[in-house]
Design an enzyme around this catalytic site. Structure first.
Site, mmCIF file in Angstrom:
data_model
loop_
_atom_site.group_PDB
_atom_site.id
_atom_site.type_symbol
_atom_site.label_atom_id
_atom_site.label_comp_id
_atom_site.label_asym_id
_atom_site.label_seq_id
_atom_site.Cartn_x
_atom_site.Cartn_y
_atom_site.Cartn_z
ATOM 1 N N SER A 1 -29.596 31.507 62.506
ATOM 2 C CA SER A 1 -30.432 32.585 61.990
ATOM 3 C C SER A 1 -30.812 33.546 63.106
ATOM 4 O O SER A 1 -31.137 33.136 64.216
ATOM 5 C CB SER A 1 -31.696 31.995 61.386
ATOM 6 O OG SER A 1 -32.613 33.029 61.170
ATOM 7 N N LYS A 2 -30.783 34.823 62.803
ATOM 8 C CA LYS A 2 -31.148 35.815 63.811
ATOM 9 C C LYS A 2 -32.636 36.166 63.718
ATOM 10 O O LYS A 2 -33.157 36.882 64.545
ATOM 11 C CB LYS A 2 -30.326 37.100 63.623
ATOM 12 C CG LYS A 2 -28.830 36.892 63.727
ATOM 13 C CD LYS A 2 -28.296 37.395 65.067
ATOM 14 C CE LYS A 2 -26.789 37.324 65.219
ATOM 15 N NZ LYS A 2 -26.138 36.143 64.702
ATOM 16 N N ARG A 3 -33.295 35.662 62.715
ATOM 17 C CA ARG A 3 -34.724 35.971 62.609
ATOM 18 C C ARG A 3 -35.455 35.428 63.815
ATOM 19 O O ARG A 3 -35.200 34.313 64.260
ATOM 20 C CB ARG A 3 -35.313 35.375 61.323
ATOM 21 C CG ARG A 3 -35.284 36.357 60.181
ATOM 22 C CD ARG A 3 -36.039 35.833 58.984
ATOM 23 N NE ARG A 3 -35.564 34.522 58.587
ATOM 24 C CZ ARG A 3 -36.341 33.451 58.441
ATOM 25 N NH1 ARG A 3 -37.635 33.547 58.673
ATOM 26 N NH2 ARG A 3 -35.845 32.287 58.064
#
Ligand code: GLU
Length: 460
Positions: free
Chosen positions: A233-235
Site C-alpha cells: 500500500s502506498k498510503r
C-alpha cells in the site's frame, strides 16, 4: 574475514515492509554466516529526518526480534569523518572543488536536453588551477573517463555499465553536507562491511559508489541487490511494521512471510527462525519482483497463531482485548479461550472480535437460531441442566459432557437439542466451539446466569 552486513534505513518514515525484508535478508545472511549485523541510521537529510522515526525503527526491529549486533550508528554524528575523507580526496586529486552556480548547471542541463543528450555535469571545474576554499563551492568526485564498471552481484549476476553513464557527482554540497553516494561508501568501508545487501533501486547508485571506493583506496564489498516488492500500500504509514502489529499480526508470521518474498527453500512455507537462519543463502534468491499478498500473509499468520503455546498467544492477545474495551488479564482461562478460538481467526484482532461473548454478555441473539432451537417444550430439560451445572462437583469439559448426556437421556432429547440452546444462551448464536469446552470456559456463575437469561427466549 568474517561477514559484516548493515541495514541502513533513512529516518524519514516508519519502517516499511519492503525495508523489513531488506533488513531480514541482511540479518539472516549474517546469522547464517556467523557474522555481524549492523544498524546504521541514514539521517543526513536535514529536512526530512526525524528522531521519532529513528525511535520507531528501533522499536520495530526489537519487536521483530532482529536486534543489531552493533548500532544504531547515526550518520549525523560522523560529519568529521566525512569531512576528513573529502579533504583526503581533494589532496589526492580524486575530487575537486566546483564553483558552478545552480543557474549555470540548470542552463547546461537544459541545453543537453534540447540537444537530445543525457544531462551530465560538463566537467568545467575538473581541471582548474585556482581552487580557493573560501569561495562558495561544492566538491565533486572525479569519475573515470574511459571503460566500464562491472559488478558480480549475488542476486543480479554480472552487471556492467559504461562510465559514460556516470558523471562527476557532488560529494559535498555548498552547505557542507556530504551526499548519500559518498557517505555510504565512507561508512561501508570504515565499518568493514563485507556484503551490501539492499533493494535493486540502488543498483544505479552502486556504479557511482564503486569509483569512490577506488578513490579511497579500498576494495568494494560484495553486492546483493534484491528485487523490490510490488503490491504494498502506498498510503502513508499503512505498510509500516507498527501498522501490521496493531492489526494483530505476529512478528514470527511477518518474518516468515517476508522471508519467502524472493527467497525459497523447496516448497516449504512455514519456517522457524532457526530454520530460516540455517537455510538462508543467495543461491535461492530470485531476480524477479515478488508481490506482497495480504491473503497469503493472513494464512501464514493464522498458522503461527496455531503454532504458539496457548499461554504465549493469550499474553499477546491481552492488549487487543483491552482495545475493544474488555477488562481482561492473562490467566489460565484466557489461555484456554485462546486455544479454543485461534482456529477461527487469522489475526489477534479477529480473534478478539469472534471471542467478544466471553468477555461481555452484551450481545444480540440470532433470531432465526432462537426460532429454530429455543423450544418451550424443552424447558424442563434445560432447567434440569442448569441445576445439574450448579451442583456439578468438578467444573470441566468432561464432567459437563457427562451431565449433558445424562440429562438428554432422562428427557429423551438428542444432544443438539441441549447444545444449541446452550450456545445461543452463552454466545447469542449457534456458531461456537465444542459446547462442553465452551461452557467450561465460563466461570460457573456466569454460565448458569446466561443460561437462565436464555430461558426467557423460550416464551418469545
Ligand atoms: N538509506 C538508504 C535507503 O533507505 C539505504 C541505502 C543502502 O542500503 O545503501 O534506501
Amino acid at each position: 574475514m568474517s561477514v559484516r552486513v548493515r541495514f541502513a534505513p533513512s529516518n524519514t518514515g516508519h519502517l516499511h515492509m519492503g525495508s523489513v525484508r531488506t533488513a531480514l535478508f541482511n540479518y539472516l545472511f549474517a546469522r547464517n554466516q556467523g557474522g555481524e549485523f549492523i544498524l546504521r541510521i541514514e539521517d543526513t537529510d536535514r529536512e526530512r529526518s526525524r528522531d521519532e522515526y529513528t525511535e520507531s525503527i528501533i522499536e520495530a526491529m526489537q519487536w521483530l526480534d532482529m536486534e543489531p549486533d552493533e548500532g544504531p550508528i547515526l550518520q549525523s554524528e560522523r560529519f568529521d569523518l566525512y569531512d576528513e575523507k573529502v579533504e583526503s580526496l581533494l589532496q589526492s586529486g580524486h575530487a575537486y572543488r566546483c564553483y558552478c552556480t545552480p543557474e549555470e548547471l540548470e542552463a547546461q542541463r537544459e541545453q543537453a536536453l534540447a540537444e537530445g543528450r543525457k544531462p551530465k555535469y560538463s566537467g568545467k571545474c575538473r581541471d582548474l588551477d585556482d581552487t580557493p576554499d573560501d569561495e562558495a563551492h561544492t566538491v565533486r568526485i572525479k569519475m573515470p573517463t574511459e571503460g566500464s564498471i562491472t559488478i558480480d552481484d549475488l542476486v543480479q549476476g554480472e552487471v556492467t555499465v559504461s562510465v559514460e553513464e556516470l558523471d562527476d557527482f557532488i560529494i559535498r554540497r555548498t552547505d557542507g553536507v556530504p551526499t548519500y553516494n559518498f557517505v555510504v561508501v565512507v561508512d561501508d568501508s570504515d565499518m568493514d562491511i563485507t556484503h551490501v545487501i539492499r533493494g535493486d533501486d540502488h543498483l544505479n547508485n552502486t556504479f557511482r559508489q564503486i569509483p569512490v571506493y577506488r578513490a579511497l583506496g579500498v576494495e568494494p564489498p560484495t553486492f546483493a541487490h534484491l528485487p523490490l516488492l510490488a503490491g504494498l500500500s502506498k498510503r502513508k504509514g499503512s505498510a509500516g511494521v507498527q501498522h501490521y502489529r496493531d492489526r494483530g499480526y505476529l512478528p514470527e508470521a511477518l518474518i516468515n512471510y517476508l522471508s519467502r518474498l524472493g527467497w525459497s527453500h523447496g516448497d516449504q512455507e512455514l519456517f522457524s527462525r532457526e530454520e530460516l537462519v540455517e537455510y538462508f543463502g543467495f543461491d535461492s534468491v530470485g531476480k524477479s519482483p515478488s508481490n506482497f499478498d495480504e491473503d497469503k500473509l493472513n494464512w501464514v499468520n493464522s498458522e503461527w497463531m496455531k503454532r504458539l503455546d496457548p499461554s504465549d498467544l493469550a499474553r499477546r492477545w491481552v492488549p487487543f482485548l483491552e482495545d475493544k474495551g474488555f477488562d481482561v488479564e492473562f490467566d489460565e482461562r484466557l489461555a484456554e479461550i485462546a486455544e479454543m478460538m485461534r482456529d477461527r481467526a487469522q489475526t489477534l484482532v479477529e480473534m478478539a472480535d469472534v471471542s467478544a461473548y466471553f468477555f461481555s454478555d452484551d450481545f444480540e441473539y440470532d433470531d432465526s437460531a432462537v426460532e429454530k432451537w429455543m423450544d418451550p417444550d424443552h424447558r424442563p430439560a434445560l432447567e434440569a441442566l442448569i441445576e445439574g451445572l450448579e451442583a456439578l462437583e468438578e467444573w470441566s469439559g468432561d464432567a459437563i459432557g457427562s451431565l449433558y448426556r445424562s440429562v438428554g437421556k432422562e428427557h429423551g432429547l438428542g444432544l443438539a437439542k441441549l447444545a444449541q440452546p446452550t450456545r445461543i444462551s452463552l454466545t447469542g448464536s449457534t456458531t461456537s466451539p465444542s459446547v462442553f469446552d465452551l461452557v467450561a470456559a465460563f466461570d460457573r456463575d456466569e454460565a448458569t446466569s446466561r443460561l437462565r437469561r436464555g430461558l426467557q427466549l423460550l416464551d418469545e
